[in-house]
Design a protein around this motif. Structure first.
Motif, PDB file in Angstrom:
ATOM      1  N   PRO A 129      -7.651  37.841  50.284  1.00  0.00           N
ATOM      2  CA  PRO A 129      -8.642  37.559  51.301  1.00  0.00           C
ATOM      3  C   PRO A 129     -10.060  37.520  50.936  1.00  0.00           C
ATOM      4  CG  PRO A 129      -7.642  39.677  51.772  1.00  0.00           C
ATOM      5  CD  PRO A 129      -7.118  39.137  50.501  1.00  0.00           C
ATOM      6  N   MET A 130     -10.870  36.960  51.717  1.00  0.00           N
ATOM      7  CA  MET A 130     -12.369  37.049  51.621  1.00  0.00           C
ATOM      8  C   MET A 130     -12.916  38.218  52.103  1.00  0.00           C
ATOM      9  SD  MET A 130     -13.059  34.270  50.071  1.00  0.00           S
ATOM     10  CE  MET A 130     -14.779  34.102  50.304  1.00  0.00           C
ATOM     11  N   THR A 131     -14.023  39.067  51.389  1.00  0.00           N
ATOM     12  CA  THR A 131     -14.540  40.232  52.170  1.00  0.00           C
ATOM     13  C   THR A 131     -15.463  39.816  53.181  1.00  0.00           C
ATOM     14  OG1 THR A 131     -16.259  40.035  50.340  1.00  0.00           O
ATOM     15  CG2 THR A 131     -14.197  41.245  49.736  1.00  0.00           C
ATOM     16  N   HIS A 187     -20.429  33.642  52.143  1.00  0.00           N
ATOM     17  CA  HIS A 187     -19.608  33.286  51.000  1.00  0.00           C
ATOM     18  C   HIS A 187     -20.006  31.896  50.779  1.00  0.00           C
ATOM     19  CE1 HIS A 187     -17.125  36.860  50.572  1.00  0.00           C
ATOM     20  NE2 HIS A 187     -17.020  36.817  51.755  1.00  0.00           N
ATOM     21  N   SER A 188     -20.008  31.480  49.414  1.00  0.00           N
ATOM     22  CA  SER A 188     -20.427  30.218  48.902  1.00  0.00           C
ATOM     23  C   SER A 188     -19.038  29.436  48.914  1.00  0.00           C
ATOM     24  CB  SER A 188     -20.982  30.172  47.666  1.00  0.00           C
ATOM     25  OG  SER A 188     -19.918  30.635  46.581  1.00  0.00           O
ATOM     26  N   ILE A 189     -19.083  28.029  48.934  1.00  0.00           N
ATOM     27  CA  ILE A 189     -17.766  27.261  48.644  1.00  0.00           C
ATOM     28  C   ILE A 189     -17.127  27.458  47.407  1.00  0.00           C
ATOM     29  CG2 ILE A 189     -16.980  24.880  48.795  1.00  0.00           C
ATOM     30  CD1 ILE A 189     -19.402  23.947  50.398  1.00  0.00           C
ATOM     31  N   ALA A 190     -17.771  27.866  46.350  1.00  0.00           N
ATOM     32  CA  ALA A 190     -17.087  28.225  45.186  1.00  0.00           C
ATOM     33  C   ALA A 190     -16.313  29.427  45.261  1.00  0.00           C
ATOM     34  CB  ALA A 190     -18.143  28.423  44.116  1.00  0.00           C
ATOM     35  N   GLU A 191     -16.985  30.540  46.156  1.00  0.00           N
ATOM     36  CA  GLU A 191     -16.201  31.605  46.479  1.00  0.00           C
ATOM     37  C   GLU A 191     -14.764  31.366  47.237  1.00  0.00           C
ATOM     38  OE1 GLU A 191     -19.548  35.077  46.003  1.00  0.00           O
ATOM     39  OE2 GLU A 191     -19.073  34.245  47.856  1.00  0.00           O
ATOM     40  N   LEU A 192     -14.962  30.440  48.156  1.00  0.00           N
ATOM     41  CA  LEU A 192     -13.937  30.101  48.983  1.00  0.00           C
ATOM     42  C   LEU A 192     -12.740  29.550  48.122  1.00  0.00           C
ATOM     43  CD1 LEU A 192     -12.678  29.746  51.992  1.00  0.00           C
ATOM     44  CD2 LEU A 192     -13.899  27.333  51.813  1.00  0.00           C
ATOM     45  N   GLY A 211      -3.064  29.924  50.722  1.00  0.00           N
ATOM     46  CA  GLY A 211      -3.874  31.223  50.784  1.00  0.00           C
ATOM     47  C   GLY A 211      -5.454  30.509  51.213  1.00  0.00           C
ATOM     48  N   ILE A 212      -6.022  29.487  50.629  1.00  0.00           N
ATOM     49  CA  ILE A 212      -7.420  28.899  50.902  1.00  0.00           C
ATOM     50  C   ILE A 212      -7.462  28.636  52.308  1.00  0.00           C
ATOM     51  CG2 ILE A 212      -9.010  27.203  50.439  1.00  0.00           C
ATOM     52  CD1 ILE A 212      -7.875  27.357  47.503  1.00  0.00           C
ATOM     53  N   ARG A 213      -6.248  28.199  52.842  1.00  0.00           N
ATOM     54  CA  ARG A 213      -6.319  27.755  54.385  1.00  0.00           C
ATOM     55  C   ARG A 213      -6.499  29.241  55.379  1.00  0.00           C
ATOM     56  NH1 ARG A 213      -1.790  25.405  54.554  1.00  0.00           N
ATOM     57  NH2 ARG A 213      -2.696  23.078  54.243  1.00  0.00           N
ATOM     58  N   GLN A 214      -5.809  30.139  54.845  1.00  0.00           N
ATOM     59  CA  GLN A 214      -5.985  31.362  55.602  1.00  0.00           C
ATOM     60  C   GLN A 214      -7.343  31.912  55.596  1.00  0.00           C
ATOM     61  OE1 GLN A 214      -3.747  32.519  57.720  1.00  0.00           O
ATOM     62  NE2 GLN A 214      -2.214  31.103  57.226  1.00  0.00           N
ATOM     63  N   ARG A 215      -7.851  31.714  54.283  1.00  0.00           N
ATOM     64  CA  ARG A 215      -9.279  32.252  53.886  1.00  0.00           C
ATOM     65  C   ARG A 215     -10.196  31.496  55.092  1.00  0.00           C
ATOM     66  NH1 ARG A 215     -10.534  32.623  47.612  1.00  0.00           N
ATOM     67  NH2 ARG A 215      -9.566  34.497  47.268  1.00  0.00           N
ATOM     68  N   TYR A 216     -10.111  30.287  54.952  1.00  0.00           N
ATOM     69  CA  TYR A 216     -10.998  29.300  55.755  1.00  0.00           C
ATOM     70  C   TYR A 216     -10.874  29.590  57.412  1.00  0.00           C
ATOM     71  CZ  TYR A 216     -13.244  25.073  57.342  1.00  0.00           C
ATOM     72  OH  TYR A 216     -14.027  24.098  58.249  1.00  0.00           O
ATOM     73  N   LYS A 217      -9.617  30.050  57.768  1.00  0.00           N
ATOM     74  CA  LYS A 217      -9.408  30.294  59.113  1.00  0.00           C
ATOM     75  C   LYS A 217      -9.992  31.556  59.375  1.00  0.00           C
ATOM     76  CE  LYS A 217      -5.152  27.746  59.825  1.00  0.00           C
ATOM     77  NZ  LYS A 217      -3.730  27.835  60.177  1.00  0.00           N
ATOM     78  N   ALA A 229     -13.125  32.427  62.272  1.00  0.00           N
ATOM     79  CA  ALA A 229     -12.784  33.353  63.191  1.00  0.00           C
ATOM     80  C   ALA A 229     -13.905  34.551  63.370  1.00  0.00           C
ATOM     81  CB  ALA A 229     -11.393  34.042  63.131  1.00  0.00           C
ATOM     82  N   SER A 230     -14.318  34.941  62.162  1.00  0.00           N
ATOM     83  CA  SER A 230     -15.235  35.931  61.869  1.00  0.00           C
ATOM     84  C   SER A 230     -16.619  35.856  61.779  1.00  0.00           C
ATOM     85  CB  SER A 230     -14.856  36.867  60.639  1.00  0.00           C
ATOM     86  OG  SER A 230     -14.748  36.081  59.571  1.00  0.00           O
ATOM     87  N   GLN A 231     -16.931  34.208  62.077  1.00  0.00           N
ATOM     88  CA  GLN A 231     -18.551  34.099  61.953  1.00  0.00           C
ATOM     89  C   GLN A 231     -19.071  34.167  63.110  1.00  0.00           C
ATOM     90  OE1 GLN A 231     -20.916  33.354  59.527  1.00  0.00           O
ATOM     91  NE2 GLN A 231     -19.370  32.211  58.657  1.00  0.00           N
ATOM     92  N   PRO A 232     -20.156  35.015  63.353  1.00  0.00           N
ATOM     93  CA  PRO A 232     -20.888  35.191  64.261  1.00  0.00           C
ATOM     94  C   PRO A 232     -22.082  34.368  64.656  1.00  0.00           C
ATOM     95  CG  PRO A 232     -21.800  36.451  62.635  1.00  0.00           C
ATOM     96  CD  PRO A 232     -20.513  35.857  62.185  1.00  0.00           C
TER      97      PRO A 232
END
Length: 727
Positions: free
Chosen positions: A344-346, A350-355, A399-405, A409-412
């Protein structure tokens, strides 16, 4: 006073210093060798004898010493080598190095004896060393036996006939029996050749005996490779013995780990030797047999060493399931794709490349893909998509779909300072104002009165995006369009030349789809129809067509394709005559359709059929009869100009046969053109006297009175000749 004796360690240290000296400068070898030979006297310690023997083997194997210098040194060390090897209690390491030195020295001594037949003492020393090596061959330690095999290989190489030594070939080390005079006293060629033949049989005996020592077998195989390459006249004998050898024969006995390793080693060395021979000489007469032997060996190896793993099958589950279902369930588990984990993403931006980065390899993450060319990236991507497992790909996508979600959800909700409401500061997020009494209506009106009228006129800008349309590209000029079209046509022909011709013809006939397969015929169909049907009015649109094309029309895409097709056919017209026929059929069909649409049209068929004939007729010879017959019989239209080109071939006696044969074929197979063809035959009869005998032979039954005409003309010639003789 005498100096104290040095210990063995100190002497070896001094000898190592001497070795470093000669390695840096090869000119010191004669002095060093003459200085160390007394060390190996019988009272010498075994450590010193080992060092001297190893140094001698290293010296004569070194490429930094000149050949003439090696030859001189070999005469100096022969007596020392003889003393060491004839000692029955000599150390095995010393004997091994001595045999290695003898293998390097033997060609040098042999060359010396060829040029100096009076030196009997030197040759006797060499014979003593050779005899001793052959006696200890079968009873020595394995390491010494390997060196004996190498010495025997060198003796066979020297004592068999080979190419003469030529300094211009850059191979001064070549020494063979061909260099020995027939009347040489010390080394008679017949005796040496017989000895070499017997020695070769002794080397090959290791394959005919039941020997399981893989070390000896591998050493013999490695030595035989040089003999096969350098002495072709004995190569067949060696190969026949090797191909009758079965390195897997020992596998029939109980397989121990040691025996397993030895059998694998012998099989791999044998197969490598034969494969190397096939690569060096693909035209070898024994090539098919060698190929069959290698394939049979690989199948036998797979049957022997992979039998256990095949019999066991896939692992079974160890739980309490039904035993009848365990094998099937185990197969499903074995075929299931491994779980692909996408970390998962920390927290944080993050950039699109990291996603979309799913690998955990830091070195791979740091690789810059932009350094690769676009074509290479496309090829890599296609190859990966073809070979990747579908389950692994789906797991990565999930896995990438879960990262995107999780990122969504965590974006302020952050305030943009440029569009934030007035009076709101980021530093005052934690400020909580005191609740006071609401302002009255009068207080609000007083505040509004203080606002400037100019501020009232300011309205919020319209931030909605309007409809965006890309601007139209600038129009291409005629020259630019012609240049782009020429480049496209060149690329298409480049692709077509890389395609193999289709061996099996399509069964669709005339109703087949154009470009139904990616082969040469499909591209030819596309190109011919682009050249003939681009502006032909096949849809029935009647428009005025000029009788003569303008300059721009001459540079059109269709004419460029025609020119390229013409050049492509003439590059190899014998193999591409089918392309010429297909193209001319399309041109003929195009002319007929245009003539139905409008009577005033530009016809292309006649022009290009004459150009093709003018291009290929000068290069025809008597062996191209089938090419010419096929061309004139399969083109859809015949004209007097086409038959006139055939008539012109009768000027040359070498091509008169194929010209008349083509005309005969047209007479027999194309009845509508029979009258016109026979008229051309009569013109040939009247014009070319040298063609009359063959014309009479072929067309006597098609042209009435041709035989009588020939007799009359022969009588006239005979009469005229007699009158000339009488005069």
């Amino acid at each position: 006073m005498t100096s104290p004796a040095l210990s063995v360690e100190q002497q070896i240290k001094q000898l190592d210093d001497a070795r470093k000296l000669v390695l840096s400068d090869a000119n010191y070898y004669p002095q060093i060798i003459q200085g160390i030979l007394p060390i190996v006297a019988p009272p010498a310690r075994v450590e010193l004898r080992r060092w001297v023997a190893e140094f001698l083997a290293e010296t004569f194997a070194s490429p930094s010493i000149a050949l003439s210098q090696k030859e001189t040194l070999s005469l100096i060390v022969l007596e020392t080598l003889r003393a060491l090897i004839e000692n029955p209690s000599e150390d095995a390491a010393v004997v091994k190095s001595v045999v290695q030195t003898a293998a390097s020295v033997y060609p040098l001594v042999f060359r010396w004896i060829i040029n100096n037949p009076y030196d009997t003492l030197t040759w006797e020393r060499m014979l003593a060393i050779k005899s001793r090596i052959f006696r200890i061959w079968d009873s020595a330690a394995p390491g010494v036996r390997i060196c004996c095999i190498k010495f025997a290989q060198r003796v066979v190489l020297v004592q068999t006939k080979g190419p003469d030594s030529d300094p211009r070939r850059g191979d001064p080390l070549e020494v063979s029996l061909s260099m020995v005079p027939p009347d040489h006293k010390l080394i008679p060629p017949k005796s040496l050749e017989a000895e070499a033949s017997g020695l070769l049989d002794r080397m090959l005996a290791v394959f005919q005996e039941n020997i399981s020592d893989a070390v000896l077998v591998d050493a013999t195989l490695n030595s035989l490779s040089i003999l096969i390459r350098a002495r072709p006249h004995i190569a067949n004998k060696i190969l026949n013995v090797i191909m009758n050898f079965n390195p897997l024969k020992q596998a029939n006995s109980p397989m121990t780990p040691k025996l397993r390793v030895m059998v694998k080693s012998m099989e791999k060395t044998t197969r490598s030797l034969l494969v190397h021979i096939l690569k060096r000489d693909p035209q070898n007469p024994l090539g098919p047999r060698i190929q069959q032997y290698v394939e049979r060996m690989m199948r036998s190896r797979a049957d022997i060493f992979d039998e256990a793993s095949r019999k066991r099958g896939p692992p079974e589950p160890t739980d309490g399931l039904d035993p009848a279902k365990r094998q099937k369930l185990g197969a499903q588990v074995a075929n299931a794709a491994p779980k692909f984990y996408v970390p998962p993403m920390t927290p944080g931006p993050h950039s699109i490349a990291e996603l979309f980065t799913v690998t955990g390899d830091e070195a791979l993450k740091a690789f810059d893909v932009s350094m690769l060319s676009e074509n290479l990236v496309v090829k890599i991507g296609i190859t990966i998509l073809q070979r990747i497992d579908a389950d692994t790909l789906n797991q990565a996508i999930d896995g990438i779909r879960q990262r995107y979600k999780s990122l969504g959800a965590s974006q302020p909700e952050l305030l943009n300072p440029e569009t934030a409401p007035l009076g709101v500061d980021e530093d005052d997020d934690d400020y909580e104002p005191d609740f006071s009494t609401a302002e009255t209506e009068e207080q609000i009106l007083n505040k509004l009165d203080l606002i400037s009228p100019e501020v009232e006129k300011v309205s919020a800008p319209n931030m909605a995006l309007g409809h965006f349309t890309l601007p139209q590209p600038p129009p291409l000029t005629n020259s630019q369009a012609a240049e782009v079209g020429q480049g496209t046509v060149s690329r298409v022909f480049g692709v077509m030349q890389t395609l193999e011709e289709k061996i099996k013809k399509t069964k669709g006939g005339i109703n087949r789809l154009a470009a139904s397969s990616f082969d040469r015929d499909a591209w030819i169909t596309i190109l011919t129809r682009l050249a003939t049907r681009t502006c032909t009015g096949l849809e029935g649109a009647e428009e005025e067509i000029k009788a003569e094309p303008s300059e721009s029309e001459q540079q059109s895409l269709a004419n460029m394709i025609r020119e390229s097709l013409f050049l492509y056919i003439l590059e190899d017209f014998r193999k591409r005559i089918d392309i010429a026929i297909a193209w001319l059929c399309e041109e003929w069909y195009n002319d007929k359709v245009q003539m139905k649409v409008s009577g005033n049209v530009v016809l292309h068929y006649e022009k290009w059929v004459l150009k093709i004939m003018d291009g290929m007729l000068p290069y025809l010879d008597a062996s191209d009869r089938n090419v010419l017959v096929r061309f004139v019989s399969e083109i859809p239209g015949l004209s007097p100009e086409v038959l006139g080109r055939l008539k012109g071939l009768c000027r040359d006696p070498a091509t008169v046969t194929i010209a008349l044969t083509s005309l005969l074929f047209l007479t027999m197979q194309k009845p509508p053109a029979k009258k016109m063809v026979l008229g051309v035959v009569e013109e040939i009869w009247d014009t070319y006297e040298d063609a009359r005998p063959f014309t009479l032979k072929l067309f006597v039954k098609y042209i009435p009175g041709l035989g009588e005409r020939g007799k009359v003309e022969d009588d006239e010639k005979r009469t005229n000749g007699m009158e000339a003789i009488a005069a």
